[in-house]
Design a protein around this motif. Sequence first.
Motif, PDB file in Angstrom:
ATOM      1  N   VAL A  23       1.024  -1.297  -0.113  1.00 38.19           N
ATOM      2  CA  VAL A  23      -0.257   0.141  -0.220  1.00 38.19           C
ATOM      3  C   VAL A  23       0.916   1.116   0.064  1.00 38.19           C
ATOM      4  CG1 VAL A  23      -1.851  -1.252   1.048  1.00 38.19           C
ATOM      5  CG2 VAL A  23      -0.220   0.036   2.462  1.00 38.19           C
ATOM      6  N   THR A  24       2.324   1.194   0.089  1.00 45.07           N
ATOM      7  CA  THR A  24       3.009   2.178  -0.025  1.00 45.07           C
ATOM      8  C   THR A  24       4.483   1.752   0.040  1.00 45.07           C
ATOM      9  OG1 THR A  24       4.035   4.227   1.289  1.00 45.07           O
ATOM     10  CG2 THR A  24       3.214   2.597   2.621  1.00 45.07           C
ATOM     11  N   ASP A  25       5.293   2.580  -0.626  1.00 45.45           N
ATOM     12  CA  ASP A  25       6.769   2.268  -0.467  1.00 45.45           C
ATOM     13  C   ASP A  25       7.564   2.935   0.565  1.00 45.45           C
ATOM     14  OD1 ASP A  25       6.405   4.551  -1.939  1.00 45.45           O
ATOM     15  OD2 ASP A  25       8.176   4.562  -2.927  1.00 45.45           O
ATOM     16  N   ARG A  26       6.758   3.888   1.220  1.00 42.97           N
ATOM     17  CA  ARG A  26       7.404   4.547   2.326  1.00 42.97           C
ATOM     18  C   ARG A  26       7.544   3.731   3.630  1.00 42.97           C
ATOM     19  NH1 ARG A  26       6.174  10.652   0.634  1.00 42.97           N
ATOM     20  NH2 ARG A  26       5.673  10.071  -1.593  1.00 42.97           N
ATOM     21  N   CYS A  27       8.459   4.137   4.376  1.00 43.95           N
ATOM     22  CA  CYS A  27       8.533   3.411   5.821  1.00 43.95           C
ATOM     23  C   CYS A  27       9.328   4.425   6.646  1.00 43.95           C
ATOM     24  CB  CYS A  27       9.563   2.244   5.466  1.00 43.95           C
ATOM     25  SG  CYS A  27       9.509   1.251   6.888  1.00 43.95           S
ATOM     26  N   ASN A  28       8.849   4.008   8.117  1.00 47.91           N
ATOM     27  CA  ASN A  28       9.393   5.008   9.005  1.00 47.91           C
ATOM     28  C   ASN A  28      10.608   4.267   9.755  1.00 47.91           C
ATOM     29  OD1 ASN A  28       8.022   2.951   9.912  1.00 47.91           O
ATOM     30  ND2 ASN A  28       7.312   3.966  11.825  1.00 47.91           N
ATOM     31  N   LEU A  29      11.051   3.113   9.100  1.00 50.43           N
ATOM     32  CA  LEU A  29      12.423   2.468   9.756  1.00 50.43           C
ATOM     33  C   LEU A  29      13.292   2.189   8.418  1.00 50.43           C
ATOM     34  CD1 LEU A  29      11.246  -0.409  12.411  1.00 50.43           C
ATOM     35  CD2 LEU A  29      11.289   2.177  12.531  1.00 50.43           C
ATOM     36  N   GLY A  74       4.120  -3.519   2.508  1.00 53.00           N
ATOM     37  CA  GLY A  74       4.865  -2.265   2.138  1.00 53.00           C
ATOM     38  C   GLY A  74       6.312  -2.562   1.935  1.00 53.00           C
ATOM     39  N   GLY A  75       6.952  -1.616   2.102  1.00 50.46           N
ATOM     40  CA  GLY A  75       7.047  -0.234   2.799  1.00 50.46           C
ATOM     41  C   GLY A  75       6.442  -0.593   4.131  1.00 50.46           C
ATOM     42  N   GLU A  76       5.927   0.292   4.946  1.00 48.89           N
ATOM     43  CA  GLU A  76       5.272   0.059   6.228  1.00 48.89           C
ATOM     44  C   GLU A  76       3.836   0.597   6.003  1.00 48.89           C
ATOM     45  OE1 GLU A  76       5.609  -1.510   9.042  1.00 48.89           O
ATOM     46  OE2 GLU A  76       3.472  -0.570   9.440  1.00 48.89           O
ATOM     47  N   PRO A  77       2.798  -0.495   5.874  1.00 47.32           N
ATOM     48  CA  PRO A  77       1.692  -0.398   5.354  1.00 47.32           C
ATOM     49  C   PRO A  77       0.749   0.956   6.356  1.00 47.32           C
ATOM     50  CG  PRO A  77       1.911  -2.403   6.111  1.00 47.32           C
ATOM     51  CD  PRO A  77       3.338  -1.912   6.161  1.00 47.32           C
ATOM     52  N   THR A  78       1.192   0.617   7.689  1.00 47.94           N
ATOM     53  CA  THR A  78       0.668   1.563   8.719  1.00 47.94           C
ATOM     54  C   THR A  78       0.758   3.179   8.539  1.00 47.94           C
ATOM     55  OG1 THR A  78       2.064   1.413  10.435  1.00 47.94           O
ATOM     56  CG2 THR A  78       0.285  -0.400  10.537  1.00 47.94           C
ATOM     57  N   VAL A  79       1.684   3.509   7.890  1.00 44.21           N
ATOM     58  CA  VAL A  79       2.188   4.915   7.662  1.00 44.21           C
ATOM     59  C   VAL A  79       1.207   5.522   6.343  1.00 44.21           C
ATOM     60  CG1 VAL A  79       4.655   4.714   8.333  1.00 44.21           C
ATOM     61  CG2 VAL A  79       4.247   4.524   5.846  1.00 44.21           C
ATOM     62  N   ARG A  80       0.479   4.460   5.514  1.00 49.28           N
ATOM     63  CA  ARG A  80      -0.497   5.136   4.797  1.00 49.28           C
ATOM     64  C   ARG A  80      -1.794   5.640   5.436  1.00 49.28           C
ATOM     65  NH1 ARG A  80      -1.939   3.626  -1.186  1.00 49.28           N
ATOM     66  NH2 ARG A  80      -3.702   5.086  -1.260  1.00 49.28           N
ATOM     67  N   SER A  81      -1.949   6.798   5.170  1.00 52.23           N
ATOM     68  CA  SER A  81      -2.997   7.505   5.763  1.00 52.23           C
ATOM     69  C   SER A  81      -4.422   6.669   5.572  1.00 52.23           C
ATOM     70  CB  SER A  81      -3.516   8.772   5.090  1.00 52.23           C
ATOM     71  OG  SER A  81      -2.005   9.639   5.296  1.00 52.23           O
ATOM     72  N   HIS A  82      -5.128   6.772   6.447  1.00 52.42           N
ATOM     73  CA  HIS A  82      -6.432   6.158   6.497  1.00 52.42           C
ATOM     74  C   HIS A  82      -6.487   4.691   6.167  1.00 52.42           C
ATOM     75  CE1 HIS A  82      -7.467  10.211   6.848  1.00 52.42           C
ATOM     76  NE2 HIS A  82      -6.887  10.543   5.534  1.00 52.42           N
ATOM     77  N   LEU A  83      -5.342   4.014   6.532  1.00 50.70           N
ATOM     78  CA  LEU A  83      -5.417   2.465   6.176  1.00 50.70           C
ATOM     79  C   LEU A  83      -6.605   1.765   6.721  1.00 50.70           C
ATOM     80  CD1 LEU A  83      -3.681   0.392   4.830  1.00 50.70           C
ATOM     81  CD2 LEU A  83      -3.051  -0.059   7.152  1.00 50.70           C
ATOM     82  N   PRO A  84      -7.450   2.009   7.843  1.00 45.54           N
ATOM     83  CA  PRO A  84      -8.533   1.299   8.252  1.00 45.54           C
ATOM     84  C   PRO A  84      -9.669   1.405   7.096  1.00 45.54           C
ATOM     85  CG  PRO A  84      -7.745   2.308   9.966  1.00 45.54           C
ATOM     86  CD  PRO A  84      -6.906   2.928   9.000  1.00 45.54           C
ATOM     87  N   LEU A  85      -9.711   2.513   6.256  1.00 40.06           N
ATOM     88  CA  LEU A  85     -10.681   2.574   5.325  1.00 40.06           C
ATOM     89  C   LEU A  85     -10.478   1.630   4.052  1.00 40.06           C
ATOM     90  CD1 LEU A  85     -11.080   6.535   4.296  1.00 40.06           C
ATOM     91  CD2 LEU A  85     -12.696   5.017   5.437  1.00 40.06           C
ATOM     92  N   LEU A  86      -9.345   1.340   3.631  1.00 39.00           N
ATOM     93  CA  LEU A  86      -8.970   0.164   2.614  1.00 39.00           C
ATOM     94  C   LEU A  86      -9.391  -1.143   3.522  1.00 39.00           C
ATOM     95  CD1 LEU A  86      -7.877  -0.676  -0.056  1.00 39.00           C
ATOM     96  CD2 LEU A  86      -5.668  -0.737   1.267  1.00 39.00           C
ATOM     97  N   LEU A  99      -1.907  -8.692   7.720  1.00 42.81           N
ATOM     98  CA  LEU A  99      -1.110  -7.433   7.659  1.00 42.81           C
ATOM     99  C   LEU A  99       0.345  -7.731   8.072  1.00 42.81           C
ATOM    100  CD1 LEU A  99      -1.028  -3.943   7.278  1.00 42.81           C
ATOM    101  CD2 LEU A  99      -1.272  -3.933   9.833  1.00 42.81           C
ATOM    102  N   THR A 100       1.347  -7.204   7.260  1.00 45.57           N
ATOM    103  CA  THR A 100       2.951  -7.440   7.768  1.00 45.57           C
ATOM    104  C   THR A 100       3.209  -5.993   8.127  1.00 45.57           C
ATOM    105  OG1 THR A 100       3.058  -9.358   6.273  1.00 45.57           O
ATOM    106  CG2 THR A 100       5.171  -8.188   7.385  1.00 45.57           C
ATOM    107  N   THR A 101       3.786  -5.962   9.330  1.00 44.36           N
ATOM    108  CA  THR A 101       4.025  -4.616   9.728  1.00 44.36           C
ATOM    109  C   THR A 101       5.371  -4.316  10.583  1.00 44.36           C
ATOM    110  OG1 THR A 101       3.316  -2.768  11.072  1.00 44.36           O
ATOM    111  CG2 THR A 101       2.524  -4.786  11.776  1.00 44.36           C
ATOM    112  N   ASN A 102       5.879  -3.331  10.846  1.00 42.65           N
ATOM    113  CA  ASN A 102       7.177  -3.237  11.723  1.00 42.65           C
ATOM    114  C   ASN A 102       6.614  -3.203  13.289  1.00 42.65           C
ATOM    115  OD1 ASN A 102       6.646  -0.521  12.053  1.00 42.65           O
ATOM    116  ND2 ASN A 102       8.035  -0.088  10.279  1.00 42.65           N
ATOM    117  N   GLY A 111      -6.514  -1.081  17.046  1.00 42.21           N
ATOM    118  CA  GLY A 111      -7.830  -1.318  17.436  1.00 42.21           C
ATOM    119  C   GLY A 111      -8.570  -0.766  16.365  1.00 42.21           C
ATOM    120  N   ASP A 112      -8.307   0.506  15.640  1.00 42.47           N
ATOM    121  CA  ASP A 112      -9.127   0.668  14.427  1.00 42.47           C
ATOM    122  C   ASP A 112      -8.935  -0.208  13.188  1.00 42.47           C
ATOM    123  OD1 ASP A 112      -9.832   3.234  15.528  1.00 42.47           O
ATOM    124  OD2 ASP A 112      -8.227   4.145  14.601  1.00 42.47           O
ATOM    125  N   LEU A 113      -7.795  -0.714  13.152  1.00 46.24           N
ATOM    126  CA  LEU A 113      -7.592  -1.745  12.064  1.00 46.24           C
ATOM    127  C   LEU A 113      -8.192  -3.072  12.284  1.00 46.24           C
ATOM    128  CD1 LEU A 113      -3.744  -1.624  11.716  1.00 46.24           C
ATOM    129  CD2 LEU A 113      -5.316  -1.121  10.006  1.00 46.24           C
TER     130      LEU A 113
END
Length: 336
Positions: A23-29, A74-86, A99-102, A111-113
Amino acid sequence: MPSWPLDLADGFGRVHRDLRISVTDRCNLRCRYCMPEEGMPWVHRDEILTFEEIERVATLFVRRYGFTGIRLTGGEPTVRSHLPLLVGKLARLGVDLALTTNGSTLATTAGDLAAAGLRRVNVSIDSLRRDRFAEITKRDVLPQVLAGIDAARAAGLGPVKVNMVVMRGVNDDEIVDMAGFGRAAGVEVRFIEYMPLDAQHAWTGDAVVSRAEIVARVAAAFPLLDASVAGEEHDAAEPAERFRYADGLGGFGVIASVTEAFCDRCDRVRLTAEGKLRSCLFALEETDLRGPLRSGASDDDLAALIEAAVAAKWAGHAIGQPVFVQPTRGMSQIGG
Ligand code: SAM
Ligand code: SF4
């Protein structure tokens, strides 16, 4: 018109049922085995698939080809805005949605996811030592990641699995500690062989710790049930080979992509954040779906592209053989 679902089979008879969506190629790590400390040239936001575009492609895979699993990455999927909508859109497809996440944001997002319909998470942790974790990822966030695992479990996103990429001389002295952590925390640790998918192209075979060595080291500390019993648990399409502890305290998995490749039973395809379809993690060719999606392609048009891409899937990745060529894109750009 044929009745759906159809088998999405390649030239080797492998039927595909699992879709990985980046969902994104960006990441916070900045994990050293994935991307350089300075980051990557990020894909422009306009070039990233919208949630509606992702939903359209995912729906096609599920309805037309009977896909049963979707994993967001991703990338880090949880840095994509509004991921719970998807997540909410994809949850309506009724598949095993994971979901695979760091894990670094899970304490606030789990909780939202979960409420949106996510079923499970895999969290990546390569060291349980705070200083070493920071050295590997270039971010001092181990406490947040551990809190994230707790939050995921509390939100019902279990069973939580923990992924550890094992690298010789970097963290292989923590194999037993990680297994012990999994036993104590009640999570299944999955040891992953280090693959040549780092953006820096610094991978060498010497840095790989083999499945055989990983299993031997864990077994020496925590006896295992007979290997043949563990083998019986092996789900044909699941890349992790699973082992059970003799004392009943759960088990662990090994993803031996390098030393015991599982290409012959691969059932997955990948969609990158900018809408390229990849039939293999190590593929050197991709099929663009974003262009057709944005220029009015029908579902039949998209299906023809998907079927051609899968039909051309190769037998396997050939890591370690002279013919192997590392993809130019790194893991964060492909979607691991
Ligand atoms: N950012 C998320 C994370 O780290 O879990 C999801 C994307 S990450 C690319 C997906 C998985 O690929 C992670 O478990 C990560 O450890 C693994 N990975 C990344 N580079 C790798 C490599 N060179 N070899 C093996 N696994 C790798
Ligand atoms: Fe980010 Fe995941 Fe790559 Fe680490 S492995 S840099 S967390 S995308």
